[in-house]
Structure formats: structure tokens, C-alpha cells
Design an enzyme around this catalytic site. Sequence first.
Site, PDB file in Angstrom:
ATOM      1  N   ARG A 240       0.854  -1.187   0.000  1.00 50.56           N
ATOM      2  CA  ARG A 240       0.000   0.000   0.000  1.00 50.56           C
ATOM      3  C   ARG A 240       0.886   1.232   0.000  1.00 50.56           C
ATOM      4  NH1 ARG A 240      -3.830  -2.071  -1.464  1.00 50.56           N
ATOM      5  NH2 ARG A 240      -5.890  -2.273  -0.532  1.00 50.56           N
ATOM      6  N   GLU A 269      -1.829   8.069  -4.108  1.00 48.54           N
ATOM      7  CA  GLU A 269      -2.135   7.677  -5.486  1.00 48.54           C
ATOM      8  C   GLU A 269      -3.569   8.071  -5.865  1.00 48.54           C
ATOM      9  OE1 GLU A 269      -1.380   3.377  -4.686  1.00 48.54           O
ATOM     10  OE2 GLU A 269      -3.428   3.052  -5.425  1.00 48.54           O
ATOM     11  N   HIS A 287      -1.052   0.382  -9.735  1.00 49.26           N
ATOM     12  CA  HIS A 287      -1.844  -0.446  -8.807  1.00 49.26           C
ATOM     13  C   HIS A 287      -2.584  -1.563  -9.559  1.00 49.26           C
ATOM     14  CE1 HIS A 287      -3.951  -0.306  -4.630  1.00 49.26           C
ATOM     15  NE2 HIS A 287      -3.916  -1.546  -5.101  1.00 49.26           N
TER      16      HIS A 287
HETATM   17  C1  8YV Z   1      -7.494  -4.007  -5.526  1.00 46.27           C
HETATM   18  C2  8YV Z   1      -5.640  -4.331  -3.792  1.00 46.27           C
HETATM   19  O1  8YV Z   1      -7.732  -4.295  -6.845  1.00 46.27           O
HETATM   20  O2  8YV Z   1      -6.696  -6.269  -2.983  1.00 46.27           O
HETATM   21  C3  8YV Z   1      -6.118  -5.220  -2.704  1.00 46.27           C
HETATM   22  O3  8YV Z   1      -5.889  -4.877  -1.510  1.00 46.27           O
HETATM   23  O4  8YV Z   1      -4.866  -3.462  -3.560  1.00 46.27           O
HETATM   24  C4  8YV Z   1      -6.131  -4.561  -5.200  1.00 46.27           C
HETATM   25  O5  8YV Z   1      -6.130  -5.941  -5.452  1.00 46.27           O
HETATM   26  C5  8YV Z   1      -7.611  -2.506  -5.362  1.00 46.27           C
HETATM   27  O6  8YV Z   1      -7.305  -2.151  -4.052  1.00 46.27           O
HETATM   28  C6  8YV Z   1      -9.024  -1.996  -5.692  1.00 46.27           C
HETATM   29  O7  8YV Z   1      -9.931  -2.307  -4.683  1.00 46.27           O
END
Ligand code: 8YV
Length: 328
Positions: A240, A269, A287
Site C-alpha cells: 500500500r 495515489e 496499482h
Molecule cells: C485491488 C488491492 O484491486 O486487494 C487489494 O488490496 O490493492 C487490489 O487488489 C484494489 O485495491 C481496488 O480495490
Amino acid sequence: MTKPSILVTRATFPEVLDKLAQHFEVEDNQPDTAWSKQDLIARLKGKTGVFTTSGEAIDADVLAACPELRICANTAVGFNNFDLKAMTARGVLGTNTPDVLTDSTADFGFALLMATARRVAESEHYLRAGKWDRWRYDLFAGTEVNGSTLGILGMGRIGQGIARRGAHGFGMQVIYHNRSRLPAEQEAACKARYVSKEELLREADHLVLVLPYSPEAHHAIGAAELAQMKPTANLINIARGGIVDDAALAAALRDKRIAGAGLDVYEGEPKVHPGLLAVPNVVLTPHIASATMPTRLAMGMLAADNLIGYLVHGKPLTPLNPEVLERK
Ligand code: 8YV
């Protein structure tokens, strides 16, 4: 009987909407319009459930403005966009989408590691710019991957997937640091050795971050941590934004205090720190670590099944705060 009303905050697969429409009155956002917090609140008022992505914050203000809300189903394994404490206090269930994205996300972690170590993006830009005139012994010579030391910070399902790929596929020595140590059989399955954070930083040739975001994890990698890494090491962040101090990383990359970085997530972001955009030794992706069509569909379907499971049958599949269920 009238169907419960739910809100789907972002564009999603038509199959997911069809499934939801069998059980709910669905307000969707297929044009994928960007909503402010006020827009979100206005649409969420009177709804019983919401299908979110990690881009929508479900915080105390949203919860206070939407007292009918009973469940927030995130299409993400990470859930730092939820104020889970406030949700639990109000009896609102949160769910996420674990497991279905583990392998594709671990694959992508490795893709970013390989691209960074072997300078794939940088060399491709050079070629496209018409700069390649002849072979040279050290042209885009990178860092060795096979047989090197793979460090993993955060050893959940995705971390273990990356460890298995490194140990079994590339003969890497795997070391990891985590809040808690894995049971011996899980360590053996991914041939991983538990070390302190200091040893991890000092020994890793490739350091992959896969820990969940929490206030305690904020800037877990900052200037002091980067200074402890080998000057030949690469840093990969698929966790993250906010776990890495992006300004400190940009400075370390500029001054070649580490060799390179591969980043899929950023502080604030979709904005990216200008210092990162200015240096060549970083691979930047928007991402997309879980982004294969089958995985994204499975995530959407699991979020839908959580809404149906809870609002129709009283049994969500992957609850984050099951204490809400126990109280019923
Ligand atoms: C998501 C992600 O697609 O699963 C997670 O925590 O970061 C990604 O796989 C994104 O966060 C959109 O919800």
C-alpha cells in the site's frame, strides 16, 4: 417482498451486476464517474449494502450519514479504506476478498522484482527512443535474481506465495520479517527463515513489501531503513502507499543509495511523487498487482457473494469483523 437496495461505487463486470440484480435493487456506476465524499454519501443514503473498491473511504462521517447501511463489501484484500472500529461500533459488517487474488498478486510481485532487477522498463524506453546502436558488455547490466537473497516484509498469504516462487523457482535464499513468526511447517513449505527487521534490511538483495497498511506501518521504509539496505539492493512495493516514504525513496534512488525500485502503489495515489517520475532506476505501475481478468472477476464475484451471503442468508463468506454477526 421488496429487495434491499445496494450501491456499487465503481464500474464492474456485467456478470457481477447481473448476479447482484437477482437479489437487490442495484444503483451502479458503470460510467465510472469520480465521486466526491459528498456524492458517495448522497447515493449511499437509504442503502443497506455497498460494494466498494479500496478507493472509497468508509469512515465515521459516511457511517453517521447512512444509518441504514449494514454491510460494506470491499473488492480488495486490503481494507485500510474502512474504519473498521467505527463500523463495528455501528454494527456494520465489513468483508474483503482474500485468497482469490493471492497467486496473481504474487506473480505480479515477481514480475516487478524481475523487471526492476533486470532493468526491463528502462532498457525498453532506451530502445524505443532509438538509442540502441550496438551491443555493449555492460548495457543495462542488472542485479542477479537466481541464487540471491529474497527478503519479504509481511508474510501473509501473498508473502508466502512470493517466497515459494523465489525459493522453488529461482533458488533464492528467503528471509522474512513479520509481526508474528509462521509455524515451522509453513516456513518449511516456502523455505523461509525468520529474521529481525534490521537483518532483513541488511541482507536482502531484493526486498518485497507485502504487509497490510496500518498507522503503525506508516513509513515502515523511510530514509533510515533505506540507509541500512545494500547499495546493490532493489525494493519492491506491492502493499500500500504510505508504507514507503516516497520522498525518501526518490532521494535514495537519485543518489544510488539503492540500485532500484519497483512500485505498484504510492502515497496519495493516483498522484506519484515527482521525484520518482524523474529517476530512471524505478519501474512504476498503476496499482495492477491483482489485475488479471479471471482474478478481478473472482474478486467481484466474492464481494457480490458476501453481500448476498449476509443480506439474504445471514452468512457472509469472508467477514472482517465477525463480532457484528455474533451480536445479532
Ligand atoms: C485491488 C488491492 O484491486 O486487494 C487489494 O488490496 O490493492 C487490489 O487488489 C484494489 O485495491 C481496488 O480495490
